[in-house]
Design a protein around this motif. Structure first.
Motif, PDB file in Angstrom:
ATOM      1  N   LEU A  71      61.906-116.460  -2.160  1.00 62.10           N
ATOM      2  CA  LEU A  71      63.341-116.677  -1.940  1.00 62.10           C
ATOM      3  C   LEU A  71      64.097-116.145  -3.147  1.00 62.10           C
ATOM      4  O   LEU A  71      63.629-116.271  -4.279  1.00 62.10           O
ATOM      5  CB  LEU A  71      63.605-118.176  -1.769  1.00 62.10           C
ATOM      6  N   ILE A  72      65.247-115.530  -2.896  1.00 63.07           N
ATOM      7  CA  ILE A  72      66.042-114.975  -3.996  1.00 63.07           C
ATOM      8  C   ILE A  72      67.475-115.506  -3.927  1.00 63.07           C
ATOM      9  O   ILE A  72      68.114-115.451  -2.864  1.00 63.07           O
ATOM     10  CB  ILE A  72      66.045-113.432  -3.941  1.00 63.07           C
ATOM     11  N   PHE A  73      67.957-116.046  -5.042  1.00 59.58           N
ATOM     12  CA  PHE A  73      69.358-116.436  -5.170  1.00 59.58           C
ATOM     13  C   PHE A  73      70.144-115.281  -5.781  1.00 59.58           C
ATOM     14  O   PHE A  73      69.823-114.833  -6.885  1.00 59.58           O
ATOM     15  CB  PHE A  73      69.512-117.633  -6.119  1.00 59.58           C
ATOM     16  N   VAL A  74      71.180-114.825  -5.085  1.00 61.08           N
ATOM     17  CA  VAL A  74      72.071-113.806  -5.642  1.00 61.08           C
ATOM     18  C   VAL A  74      73.248-114.546  -6.290  1.00 61.08           C
ATOM     19  O   VAL A  74      74.050-115.178  -5.598  1.00 61.08           O
ATOM     20  CB  VAL A  74      72.562-112.833  -4.555  1.00 61.08           C
ATOM     21  N   CYS A  75      73.329-114.479  -7.606  1.00 60.57           N
ATOM     22  CA  CYS A  75      74.344-115.226  -8.366  1.00 60.57           C
ATOM     23  C   CYS A  75      75.262-114.278  -9.118  1.00 60.57           C
ATOM     24  O   CYS A  75      75.718-114.572 -10.230  1.00 60.57           O
ATOM     25  CB  CYS A  75      73.665-116.192  -9.329  1.00 60.57           C
ATOM     26  N   THR A  76      75.541-113.131  -8.523  1.00 62.65           N
ATOM     27  CA  THR A  76      76.449-112.139  -9.113  1.00 62.65           C
ATOM     28  C   THR A  76      77.888-112.516  -8.800  1.00 62.65           C
ATOM     29  O   THR A  76      78.140-113.412  -7.991  1.00 62.65           O
ATOM     30  CB  THR A  76      76.186-110.759  -8.481  1.00 62.65           C
ATOM     31  N   PRO A  77      78.859-111.835  -9.432  1.00 65.71           N
ATOM     32  CA  PRO A  77      80.246-112.003  -8.978  1.00 65.71           C
ATOM     33  C   PRO A  77      80.378-111.695  -7.485  1.00 65.71           C
ATOM     34  O   PRO A  77      79.583-110.920  -6.933  1.00 65.71           O
ATOM     35  CB  PRO A  77      81.014-110.990  -9.831  1.00 65.71           C
ATOM     36  N   ILE A  78      81.402-112.296  -6.862  1.00 63.52           N
ATOM     37  CA  ILE A  78      81.595-112.211  -5.411  1.00 63.52           C
ATOM     38  C   ILE A  78      81.486-110.779  -4.891  1.00 63.52           C
ATOM     39  O   ILE A  78      80.789-110.509  -3.916  1.00 63.52           O
ATOM     40  CB  ILE A  78      82.986-112.772  -5.014  1.00 63.52           C
ATOM     41  N   ALA A  79      82.170-109.846  -5.551  1.00 65.99           N
ATOM     42  CA  ALA A  79      82.285-108.488  -5.023  1.00 65.99           C
ATOM     43  C   ALA A  79      80.942-107.765  -4.998  1.00 65.99           C
ATOM     44  O   ALA A  79      80.787-106.762  -4.292  1.00 65.99           O
ATOM     45  CB  ALA A  79      83.294-107.688  -5.848  1.00 65.99           C
ATOM     46  N   LEU A  80      79.973-108.230  -5.748  1.00 65.09           N
ATOM     47  CA  LEU A  80      78.683-107.547  -5.831  1.00 65.09           C
ATOM     48  C   LEU A  80      77.621-108.127  -4.909  1.00 65.09           C
ATOM     49  O   LEU A  80      76.517-107.586  -4.822  1.00 65.09           O
ATOM     50  CB  LEU A  80      78.176-107.568  -7.277  1.00 65.09           C
ATOM     51  N   VAL A  81      77.941-109.210  -4.209  1.00 65.04           N
ATOM     52  CA  VAL A  81      76.908-109.875  -3.395  1.00 65.04           C
ATOM     53  C   VAL A  81      76.429-108.965  -2.266  1.00 65.04           C
ATOM     54  O   VAL A  81      75.216-108.774  -2.090  1.00 65.04           O
ATOM     55  CB  VAL A  81      77.414-111.226  -2.834  1.00 65.04           C
ATOM     56  N   VAL A  82      77.375-108.395  -1.509  1.00 62.34           N
ATOM     57  CA  VAL A  82      76.979-107.589  -0.340  1.00 62.34           C
ATOM     58  C   VAL A  82      76.132-106.379  -0.748  1.00 62.34           C
ATOM     59  O   VAL A  82      75.031-106.188  -0.215  1.00 62.34           O
ATOM     60  CB  VAL A  82      78.224-107.181   0.489  1.00 62.34           C
ATOM     61  N   PRO A  83      76.585-105.555  -1.709  1.00 64.17           N
ATOM     62  CA  PRO A  83      75.717-104.443  -2.108  1.00 64.17           C
ATOM     63  C   PRO A  83      74.383-104.900  -2.708  1.00 64.17           C
ATOM     64  O   PRO A  83      73.356-104.232  -2.507  1.00 64.17           O
ATOM     65  CB  PRO A  83      76.554-103.675  -3.144  1.00 64.17           C
ATOM     66  N   MET A  84      74.370-106.026  -3.391  1.00 61.05           N
ATOM     67  CA  MET A  84      73.110-106.499  -3.993  1.00 61.05           C
ATOM     68  C   MET A  84      72.094-106.898  -2.928  1.00 61.05           C
ATOM     69  O   MET A  84      70.898-106.616  -3.065  1.00 61.05           O
ATOM     70  CB  MET A  84      73.399-107.673  -4.931  1.00 61.05           C
ATOM     71  N   VAL A  85      72.575-107.532  -1.857  1.00 58.89           N
ATOM     72  CA  VAL A  85      71.639-107.927  -0.794  1.00 58.89           C
ATOM     73  C   VAL A  85      71.008-106.677  -0.171  1.00 58.89           C
ATOM     74  O   VAL A  85      69.786-106.619   0.036  1.00 58.89           O
ATOM     75  CB  VAL A  85      72.338-108.814   0.263  1.00 58.89           C
ATOM     76  N   SER A  86      71.830-105.626   0.099  1.00 58.55           N
ATOM     77  CA  SER A  86      71.275-104.366   0.635  1.00 58.55           C
ATOM     78  C   SER A  86      70.238-103.791  -0.312  1.00 58.55           C
ATOM     79  O   SER A  86      69.151-103.356   0.098  1.00 58.55           O
ATOM     80  CB  SER A  86      72.351-103.285   0.777  1.00 58.55           C
ATOM     81  N   GLN A  87      70.604-103.762  -1.587  1.00 58.40           N
ATOM     82  CA  GLN A  87      69.728-103.154  -2.577  1.00 58.40           C
ATOM     83  C   GLN A  87      68.405-103.914  -2.690  1.00 58.40           C
ATOM     84  O   GLN A  87      67.339-103.302  -2.820  1.00 58.40           O
ATOM     85  CB  GLN A  87      70.460-103.176  -3.929  1.00 58.40           C
ATOM     86  N   LEU A  88      68.483-105.233  -2.607  1.00 55.49           N
ATOM     87  CA  LEU A  88      67.255-106.036  -2.668  1.00 55.49           C
ATOM     88  C   LEU A  88      66.351-105.716  -1.486  1.00 55.49           C
ATOM     89  O   LEU A  88      65.142-105.514  -1.637  1.00 55.49           O
ATOM     90  CB  LEU A  88      67.588-107.529  -2.695  1.00 55.49           C
ATOM     91  N   ARG A  89      66.941-105.619  -0.296  1.00 53.61           N
ATOM     92  CA  ARG A  89      66.131-105.305   0.895  1.00 53.61           C
ATOM     93  C   ARG A  89      65.475-103.938   0.765  1.00 53.61           C
ATOM     94  O   ARG A  89      64.308-103.771   1.093  1.00 53.61           O
ATOM     95  CB  ARG A  89      66.999-105.321   2.150  1.00 53.61           C
TER      96      ARG A  89
END
Lengths: 294, 294
Positions: free
Chosen positions: B72-90
């Protein structure tokens, strides 16, 4: 530092307190600790007994004549009763005691009392509680204490009240009654309605959303809504006695809000960011004397 | 009560955290205390070192590939970076880890991520501070923790996030992302602007009056102005990502204010007293789960 130390001579007085609630009781506790003799008057005999039992007064009773011989009298009644009480004290007591009050509005009170030895006062201290059981030692320590003399007030009376306020540990400010009322409209009386409107807004949505909001509300909402959920009688009394200044404040507040709404609508993010940068910079100037744990 | 005790079998996971600030660091401290293995990623090497030194993570690095093998991964970046970070993680990780975030808006994020194993989350906890040094143990204890699944979210992923949230001591709520955003607009994102406008109003009068107001401001003003004088970046980001709901809230708030101003003008004291009686009654429903020392 008490008045004794600063003068080198102990000025021990007999001090009267009319109204033995949170304010009157707390004054009594601290004034007795400063070695003054404190006599109290309350309309209720049971309150008198509790004030003596708590050590807030040396003696107490329901009859104003008890205060004959006092050097100074604090009127700690509800706002609406201050003006008639000062008249009644003058008629009843004779002599020339200094009389001061602790009400949170000053213009209407000071304007209605033509009395050289009356000094309008407002210690900016309190808690959410009321009554003699809520009285606390040290309530005035570090708080602002405003006195609002007029051109006809006896200067000696002003100095006496200020001296006592400093002995209680307060920071003294001297200003015009109307200036006082405008300042407290900005930082106290107006914010009550700003905060109350927030509570009502949060509670007025669709039931499912409000129920969720109630579960999610955290410390931010608790702080912002605190004074809007406070004592209704006190909020109303301040509004009745400081209506003009509160109206002026709320109308300017509404303009601020309108600008913010327009900027949000127009997505003027630069302006909105600058706004929050300014408020972050400004706020500490208002709260620098307070603990930041609030 | 942790997930271990409730199940009778220890579910020990390898958990990834992207973004090692107040939220990520605090999650790491508590998750490690629950015996999970915690690996962290930050853009800054120095932050990684501090996170390890503080015990917030077992290992940390600047490369996302470090999180391969996490359950499981918690994305704890600033709001604007959550969506691109989830794509990048996948793209980067392969496998099928559950991914969740901690951002305070959910509609725009959840709506932009078509991913069965992503669960929108929002722990309603925080402090005024930022960064890994601000991380605290027990930050989530007693706080609300919202998860916002969609009809296509994997139910097992939802349960896993909720189970962890409960193990952190949070109260779990499950709701639609848009409902979440409307609720937090009422009790958090909107009040920021209500409070900021108050700071600006108090500071915008004539200089002598403002100077007096600054000296007289007490705990009431401190509370009401607290979140309006907070982190400008955070307030702005919430506004940008939850603009519609905040606008709706502020417009309803403005109507409340208009009614109050009209009642003050018309001296409708009965209505104003009833208003404050209502807000006094309503507020505790919003803050019942919080300490009243706030």
């Amino acid at each position: 530092m008490g008045s004794e130390q600063r003068r080198g001579i102990r000025l021990v007085m007999r001090i009267g307190i009319v109204g033995l609630g949170l304010m009157g009781g707390s004054l009594g506790l601290d004034l007795r600790a400063l070695d003054h003799e404190v006599w109290g008057v309350s309309r209720q005999g049971t309150t008198c007994d509790r004030a003596v039992a708590r050590g807030a007064v040396d003696r107490a009773g329901t009859d104003l004549t008890l205060l004959r011989g006092c050097d100074l009298i604090f009127v700690c009644t509800p706002i609406a009763l201050v003006v008639p009480m000062v008249s009644q004290l003058r008629e009843t007591l004779g002599g020339d005691p200094v009389i001061t009050d602790v009400a949170s509005v000053k213009g209407s009170i000071v304007g209605a009392i033509a009395d050289r030895r009356f000094v309008g006062g407002h210690p900016m201290a309190g808690t959410a509680d009321q009554g003699i059981e809520a009285a606390l030692t040290g309530l005035f320590r570090g708080a602002a204490y405003v006195v609002t003399p007029t051109p006809t007030t006896d200067p000696a009376a002003v100095l006496l009240v200020e001296d006592l306020a400093r002995a209680l540990g307060s920071r003294c400010y001297r200003c015009d009654p109307v200036e006082h009322d405008q300042a407290v409209a900005l930082i106290s009386h107006g914010p009550v309605w700003v905060s109350a409107a927030l509570v009502m807004t949060a509670a007025a949505g669709d039931p499912a959303g409000v129920s969720l909001a109630k579960n999610l509300a955290s410390t931010g909402f608790a702080s912002t809504s605190r004074i809007g959920g406070g004592n209704p009688e006190l909020g109303l009394m301040m509004a009745q006695h400081n209506r003009g200044a509160i109206l002026g404040m709320l109308q300017r507040y509404r303009q601020e809000l309108d600008h913010l709404i327009a900027d949000l609508k127009g997505e003027h993010w630069d302006r909105l960011e600058a706004y929050l940068q300014q408020t972050q910079e400004i706020r500490p100037q208002f709260v620098r004397s307070l603990s930041e744990s609030i």
